[in-house]
Scaffold this active site. Structure first.
Site, mmCIF file in Angstrom:
data_model
loop_
_atom_site.group_PDB
_atom_site.id
_atom_site.type_symbol
_atom_site.label_atom_id
_atom_site.label_comp_id
_atom_site.label_asym_id
_atom_site.label_seq_id
_atom_site.Cartn_x
_atom_site.Cartn_y
_atom_site.Cartn_z
ATOM 1 N N CYS A 1 -1.901 1.646 8.365
ATOM 2 C CA CYS A 1 -1.009 0.620 7.808
ATOM 3 C C CYS A 1 -1.623 -0.747 7.604
ATOM 4 C CB CYS A 1 0.127 0.367 8.783
ATOM 5 S SG CYS A 1 1.190 1.715 8.962
ATOM 6 N N CYS B 1 -1.439 -3.159 15.140
ATOM 7 C CA CYS B 1 -1.144 -2.853 13.741
ATOM 8 C C CYS B 1 -1.600 -3.980 12.814
ATOM 9 C CB CYS B 1 0.362 -2.619 13.590
ATOM 10 S SG CYS B 1 0.841 -2.217 11.907
ATOM 11 N N GLU C 1 8.999 -2.665 8.395
ATOM 12 C CA GLU C 1 9.928 -1.986 9.292
ATOM 13 C C GLU C 1 11.177 -1.621 8.469
ATOM 14 O OE1 GLU C 1 10.300 -0.580 12.246
ATOM 15 O OE2 GLU C 1 12.371 -0.309 11.648
ATOM 16 N N CYS D 1 3.580 -5.686 16.350
ATOM 17 C CA CYS D 1 2.868 -4.705 17.196
ATOM 18 C C CYS D 1 1.387 -5.082 17.308
ATOM 19 C CB CYS D 1 3.001 -3.292 16.631
ATOM 20 S SG CYS D 1 4.703 -2.721 16.569
ATOM 21 N N CYS E 1 3.225 8.277 1.622
ATOM 22 C CA CYS E 1 3.608 7.333 2.670
ATOM 23 C C CYS E 1 3.842 5.985 2.002
ATOM 24 C CB CYS E 1 2.485 7.237 3.699
ATOM 25 S SG CYS E 1 2.767 5.958 4.935
ATOM 26 N N SER F 1 10.255 6.085 9.777
ATOM 27 C CA SER F 1 9.639 5.714 11.054
ATOM 28 C C SER F 1 10.033 4.283 11.412
ATOM 29 C CB SER F 1 8.119 5.824 10.914
ATOM 30 O OG SER F 1 7.480 5.423 12.102
ATOM 31 N N GLU G 1 0.814 -1.212 0.000
ATOM 32 C CA GLU G 1 0.000 0.000 0.000
ATOM 33 C C GLU G 1 0.849 1.265 0.000
ATOM 34 O OE1 GLU G 1 -2.661 -0.080 3.400
ATOM 35 O OE2 GLU G 1 -2.808 -2.245 3.134
ATOM 36 N N CYS H 1 5.199 -7.653 7.722
ATOM 37 C CA CYS H 1 6.102 -7.146 8.759
ATOM 38 C C CYS H 1 6.251 -8.218 9.825
ATOM 39 C CB CYS H 1 5.493 -5.878 9.371
ATOM 40 S SG CYS H 1 6.532 -5.106 10.627
HETATM 41 N N1 SAH Z 1 7.534 -0.139 11.250
HETATM 42 C C1 SAH Z 1 7.587 1.291 11.324
HETATM 43 C C2 SAH Z 1 6.772 2.024 10.283
HETATM 44 C C3 SAH Z 1 5.382 1.539 9.982
HETATM 45 S S1 SAH Z 1 4.024 1.951 11.001
HETATM 46 C C4 SAH Z 1 7.257 1.759 12.723
HETATM 47 O O1 SAH Z 1 6.939 0.933 13.548
HETATM 48 O O2 SAH Z 1 7.378 2.941 12.990
HETATM 49 C C5 SAH Z 1 3.842 3.691 11.026
HETATM 50 C C6 SAH Z 1 3.260 4.171 12.349
HETATM 51 O O3 SAH Z 1 1.868 3.834 12.496
HETATM 52 C C7 SAH Z 1 3.959 3.570 13.536
HETATM 53 O O4 SAH Z 1 4.153 4.556 14.517
HETATM 54 C C8 SAH Z 1 2.957 2.523 13.997
HETATM 55 O O5 SAH Z 1 3.167 2.146 15.315
HETATM 56 C C9 SAH Z 1 1.652 3.259 13.756
HETATM 57 N N2 SAH Z 1 0.451 2.430 13.703
HETATM 58 C C10 SAH Z 1 0.311 1.162 13.283
HETATM 59 N N3 SAH Z 1 -0.962 0.749 13.396
HETATM 60 C C11 SAH Z 1 -1.647 1.795 13.877
HETATM 61 C C12 SAH Z 1 -3.016 1.998 14.227
HETATM 62 N N4 SAH Z 1 -3.920 1.036 14.090
HETATM 63 N N5 SAH Z 1 -3.367 3.219 14.682
HETATM 64 C C13 SAH Z 1 -2.451 4.202 14.830
HETATM 65 N N6 SAH Z 1 -1.159 4.072 14.544
HETATM 66 C C14 SAH Z 1 -0.757 2.867 14.076
#
Ligand code: SAH
Length: 333
Positions: free
Chosen positions: A322, A110, A151, A107, A96, A182, A83, A103
């Site tokens: 994401c 996510c 990531e 998390c 973006c 990020s 995406e 990934c």
């Molecule tokens: N892997 C990287 C970049 C991808 S995610 C990272 O972890 O930073 C980009 C941002 O969106 C990150 O801060 C992630 O934690 C956040 N994110 C992921 N899912 C989300 C959600 N459902 N709501 C809000 N932020 C989210």
């Protein structure tokens, strides 16, 4: 690419100005050599014979009715998809991009990580996300954020090559100062990136000010102390300010006590804090903090002298968080 292209063009016995013409076409997102209409037909045929152009296929597009955010699902040559999101801000357009297919950081809030990591994206695939999103959106971007699926520090060599190419004066020429990377905070990756001394902005996805909670919602956590040490090193090496991403999850990481702890961490390295109301992800069952809680949290940070911004929820009507679009697409095929 520009250096290699020049070399290849000269290896084919062609004049150097041809590589400039070809570069110009490539940076516009070209699908076929036949589109390069200012080159003689015979030359286009020679190029067709020697090189292959990889263009992603648009599988889905969603346009937000609220704010004009556009999201694209790009099909890659091997059938995988990623995406890319196009966003309009008052200071210019931003894209973006994803850095991996899937990934493996796990998390808990996510959507990108649900099916695990499939593979790394190549530098060319990341460049194509920028170029073909610009083409599909019908507008150019001035900023890039590596905040899509994946990531970036888990695919660092390809990401570094991408950064070199996309900022190249003979390529798309987007300044490194306009690029944000990020990360979930892999300490070795941050240390390695620091050595490159690039003027990009580093955003650390912190999401919790203490280890017990951070490890619970971010299993990749290797200790906040360790991440902070790597970040301090990054700031020393690059002279750039870091920003913290903090997604606000209802009754999980949004108390005023947690705000005070976060303020302490931010001040210790002069970081800016970005508060992001959690985007609801069906599979995850976590809710965003209420607007009042976010305001109270923000106030604690500001009163401690930390600069804070609350991210506008662009494209929340189009699953712009994401990995959500890729997941829905996979479920339907
Ligand atoms: N892997 C990287 C970049 C991808 S995610 C990272 O972890 O930073 C980009 C941002 O969106 C990150 O801060 C992630 O934690 C956040 N994110 C992921 N899912 C989300 C959600 N459902 N709501 C809000 N932020 C989210």
């Amino acid at each position: 690419m520009p250096e290699e292209l020049k070399q290849q063009i000269s290896d084919l016995g062609l004049p150097a100005y041809r590589s400039k013409q070809i570069s110009e076409w490539l940076t516009r997102g070209c699908r076929d050599f036949s589109e390069m209409t200012n080159l003689p037909k015979t030359l286009r045929e020679v190029l067709q014979e020697h090189f292959e152009l990889y263009a992603p296929k648009m599988l889905r597009q969603q346009i937000s009715r609220e704010d004009g955010t556009k999201k694209f699902l790009w099909g890659l040559v091997d059938g995988n998809s990623v995406e890319t999101v196009f966003m309009r801000y008052h200071y210019g357009n931003s894209v973006c991009i994803s850095s991996q297919v899937g990934c493996r950081q796990g998390c808990s809030f996510c959507a990108s990580t649900i099916g695990g990591l499939v593979r790394n994206l190549t530098p060319g695939e990341m460049i194509n996300e920028v170029l073909f999103t610009e083409q599909a959106a019908g507008d150019r971007v001035s900023n890039i954020v590596l905040m899509g699926i994946g990531e970036p520090l888990d695919n660092l060599e390809n990401v570094l090559r991408f950064l070199h190419l996309i900022s190249h004066s003979e390529g798309r020429n987007i300044g490194l100062r306009h690029i944000t990377l990020s990360t979930c905070g892999l300490p070795e990756g941050i240390e390695r990136l620091a050595e490159e001394k690039l003027p990009i902005t580093l955003a650390l996805s912190l999401h919790a000010p203490e280890d017990a909670l951070r490890s619970r919602i971010m299993p990749s956590n290797r200790g906040i102390d360790k991440v902070m040490r790597a970040c301090r090193h990054y700031v020393d090496q690059t002279g750039r300010r870091i920003s913290f991403e903090y997604s606000m999850i209802r009754e999980t990481n949004d108390s005023t006590q947690q705000a005070a702890e976060l303020a302490g961490l931010a001040k210790s390295i002069g970081a800016h804090v970005n508060l992001i109301p959690l985007n609801y992800v069906e599979e995850r069952g976590m809710l965003p903090s209420t607007p009042e809680t976010i305001r109270a949290f923000q106030k604690v940070l500001e009163d401690s002298g930390v600069t804070v911004s609350v991210r506008r929820r662009l494209g929340s009507d189009i699953d712009a968080s994401c990995g959500q679009l890729r997941r829905k697409f996979q479920k339907h095929v």
